[in-house]
Design an enzyme around this catalytic site. Structure first.
Site, PDB file in Angstrom:
ATOM      1  N   GLU A 195      41.578  96.542  62.409  1.00 46.55           N
ATOM      2  CA  GLU A 195      40.240  97.040  62.754  1.00 46.55           C
ATOM      3  C   GLU A 195      39.736  96.296  63.998  1.00 46.55           C
ATOM      4  O   GLU A 195      38.754  95.566  63.967  1.00 46.55           O
ATOM      5  CB  GLU A 195      39.325  96.896  61.538  1.00 46.55           C
ATOM      6  N   HIS A 212      39.924  92.606  58.530  1.00 50.24           N
ATOM      7  CA  HIS A 212      41.124  93.446  58.471  1.00 50.24           C
ATOM      8  C   HIS A 212      41.780  93.516  59.848  1.00 50.24           C
ATOM      9  O   HIS A 212      41.119  93.824  60.851  1.00 50.24           O
ATOM     10  CB  HIS A 212      40.764  94.844  57.958  1.00 50.24           C
ATOM     11  N   GLU A 238      30.811  99.688  58.482  1.00 52.93           N
ATOM     12  CA  GLU A 238      32.044 100.424  58.791  1.00 52.93           C
ATOM     13  C   GLU A 238      31.769 101.148  60.101  1.00 52.93           C
ATOM     14  O   GLU A 238      31.048 102.146  60.127  1.00 52.93           O
ATOM     15  CB  GLU A 238      32.366 101.434  57.683  1.00 52.93           C
ATOM     16  N   HIS A 251      33.660  96.105  59.893  1.00 54.30           N
ATOM     17  CA  HIS A 251      34.935  96.753  59.551  1.00 54.30           C
ATOM     18  C   HIS A 251      34.964  98.087  60.288  1.00 54.30           C
ATOM     19  O   HIS A 251      34.029  98.474  60.975  1.00 54.30           O
ATOM     20  CB  HIS A 251      35.010  97.020  58.033  1.00 54.30           C
TER      21      HIS A 251
HETATM   22  O1  0X9 Z   1      37.833  98.419  51.537  1.00 52.73           O
HETATM   23  C1  0X9 Z   1      37.248  97.616  52.282  1.00 52.73           C
HETATM   24  O2  0X9 Z   1      37.477  96.413  52.251  1.00 52.73           O
HETATM   25  C2  0X9 Z   1      36.224  98.135  53.297  1.00 52.73           C
HETATM   26  N1  0X9 Z   1      36.701  99.326  53.922  1.00 52.73           N
HETATM   27  S1  0X9 Z   1      37.932  99.247  54.986  1.00 52.73           S
HETATM   28  O3  0X9 Z   1      38.308 100.596  55.339  1.00 52.73           O
HETATM   29  N2  0X9 Z   1      37.393  98.563  56.299  1.00 52.73           N
HETATM   30  O4  0X9 Z   1      38.961  98.495  54.435  1.00 52.73           O
HETATM   31  C3  0X9 Z   1      34.952  98.476  52.589  1.00 52.73           C
HETATM   32  C4  0X9 Z   1      34.364  97.380  51.803  1.00 52.73           C
HETATM   33  C5  0X9 Z   1      33.179  97.867  51.082  1.00 52.73           C
HETATM   34  N3  0X9 Z   1      33.054  97.148  49.894  1.00 52.73           N
HETATM   35  C6  0X9 Z   1      33.195  97.687  48.648  1.00 52.73           C
HETATM   36  N4  0X9 Z   1      33.187  98.954  48.444  1.00 52.73           N
HETATM   37  N5  0X9 Z   1      33.306  96.818  47.688  1.00 52.73           N
HETATM   38 ZN    ZN Z   2      38.073  96.691  56.819  1.00 50.92          ZN
END
Ligand code: 0X9
Ligand code: ZN
Length: 434
Positions: free
Chosen positions: A201, A198, A395, A325
């Site tokens: 980030e 991302h 994260e 992330h």
């Molecule tokens: O949403 C995402 O891609 C990740 N969080 S972020 O805030 N960095 O965008 C988390 C990914 C975790 N994966 C799932 N929950 N599938």
């Molecule tokens: Zn992310």
């Protein structure tokens, strides 16, 4: 008054200067010493520019500066189609289409001070982190540091490109392996660290990048020495280099999440962490190109996720993985795209035990990814499903996507412990069951 175009100031070439205090060092301690705490609230001021710019190749506008004595002139400029961004004493600057420029040049009362074609404007503006965050590494600094570290440690390290981004940037991978270099195969157990899926980030680039610097500084420590001689270690700190650059290109953060693909509707970007082939775009993702969670036109539609697919499939020796992330201070493990646990009971326990241990080392909260939310098409689900890689999403910490420079030292130091722990189990992840 005569029609006047005072000057058409076309900005010339632009080169990225080394930041103050940047000695070109690859030493971990020296890299950290460049980070000086920022007093008060580290979240930067709101963006100066009110518009999120499309990439230059899809834009036919100019950055204009026009003399404007008062609000009446400003109103006329708006009517001529100018998008006023900055109001200064006696003049304004902003975006305007070529047609607006033509209109203004025909209008006797208007005085255009400068008109910079969009491509040149985008190339000329700050194109880097805001000053307070200057220690963060942009794409060229990341590239330079990776190459410098590899060249100083050429007996154990190499850098190669795993593919190109949408805009054609190389996706650099640093490899640490005492016997195999570049793309040569290895049967040693492999660990893979990826940052910056991302764009905004940015801390997720710093952590794996500075982990690499730390590994080289500590290459003679007994444990690190053993990992370097027995494992195949890959670090890809900036997967989404286009997005990371897009996010900082005005000198003010753009809160950009996705890559920079120009979609059919001219919106920008596909969410790379929704683009992998793991229940692609079923839940927690959007088919709308304008959405921040846009999954793309099909699984692996994006060059960046394709590069990871190709890279992973070519390396069956990969056993463990962290995808960095920000920000939630959590350590996530599959599944993220389903509320189910992974079917293999031993694997599930490896995930739980390893995440718990890395949670102790970082202070982050370990949990199943889908306990945060169900989102399909993420990289770690795919890595586990496709190649049985023990893949964790970290994260990182922070109060926002732009937590400031002062957060880096702490975040990096605690994450080094977890990253080293991952190395310690890469030869046989199942040993965490003992
Ligand atoms: O949403 C995402 O891609 C990740 N969080 S972020 O805030 N960095 O965008 C988390 C990914 C975790 N994966 C799932 N929950 N599938
Ligand atoms: Zn992310």
């Amino acid at each position: 008054m005569k029609k006047t175009i005072l000057s058409l100031l076309l900005l010339g070439g632009f080169s990225v200067a080394l930041k103050a205090g940047d000695t070109g060092s690859t030493s971990f301690d020296q890299l950290l010493s460049r980070i000086t705490p920022v007093a008060g609230d580290a979240v930067p001021a709101p963006a100066v520019l009110k518009t999120v710019l499309p990439p230059p190749e899809v834009d036919g506008r100019y950055w204009l500066t026009v003399l404007a004595a008062d609000k009446h002139v400003r109103t006329r400029l708006l009517e001529a189609g100018m998008d006023i961004v900055e109001i200064m004493p006696g003049k304004v600057s902003g975006f305007a289409h070529a047609n607006t420029l033509k209109l203004l040049s025909l209008e006797k009362s208007m005085q255009v001070e400068s008109a910079v074609p969009m491509a040149k404007y985008v190339a000329s503006i700050n194109k880097d982190f805001p000053a307070a965050d200057a220690v963060y590494h942009n794409y060229s600094e990341t590239t330079d540091l990776l190459k410098a570290m590899a060249s100083k440690n050429s007996d154990i390290a190499s850098v190669f490109s795993i593919g190109k981004t949408y805009e054609g940037r190389d996706i650099w991978c640093l490899r640490i392996n005492s016997t195999a270099k570049g793309e040569a195969g290895s049967s040693k157990p492999g660990a893979l660290y990826i940052g910056n899926h991302h764009a905004r980030e940015h801390l997720s680039n710093e952590v794996p990048l500075l982990f690499a610097a730390w590994l080289f500084d500590h290459r003679n420590d007994a444990d690190v020495k053993q990992y370097i001689s027995t494992l195949d270690i890959y670090i890809i700190p900036m997967l989404n280099g286009d997005g990371a650059e897009y996010d900082i290109r005005t000198g003010s953060y753009q809160s950009h999440r996705k890559n920079v693909r120009v979609n059919a509707d001219k919106t920008i970007g596909v969410d790379l962490n929704r683009n992998y082939d793991s229940w692609w775009c079923e839940q927690g993702a959007s088919h709308s190109p304008w959405a921040d969670t846009y999954c793309g036109t099909k699984a692996f539609s994006e060059p960046e996720s394709q590069a990871i697919k190709k890279f992973t499939e070519a390396r069956p020796n990969l056993k463990t993985h962290i995808s960095y992330h920000s920000f939630a201070s959590t350590i996530l493990y599959p599944w993220g795209g389903s509320e189910e646990d992974v079917a293999d009971a031993r694997d599930k326990q490896v995930f739980i035990n390893a995440a718990a241990q890395m949670g102790v080392l970082t202070g982050y909260h370990p949990e199943k990814s889908s306990d945060m939310y169900v989102a399909t098409g993420d990289s770690c689900d795919w890595a586990y499903a496709a190649a049985r890689i023990f893949a964790f999403t970290f994260e990182l910490e922070g109060r926002g996507f732009y937590p400031g420079a002062a957060i880096i030292t702490n975040a990096v130091q605690k994450n080094i412990k977890a990253a080293v722990y991952l190395l310690s189990i890469t030869d046989n992840p199942y040993k965490v069951l003992n």
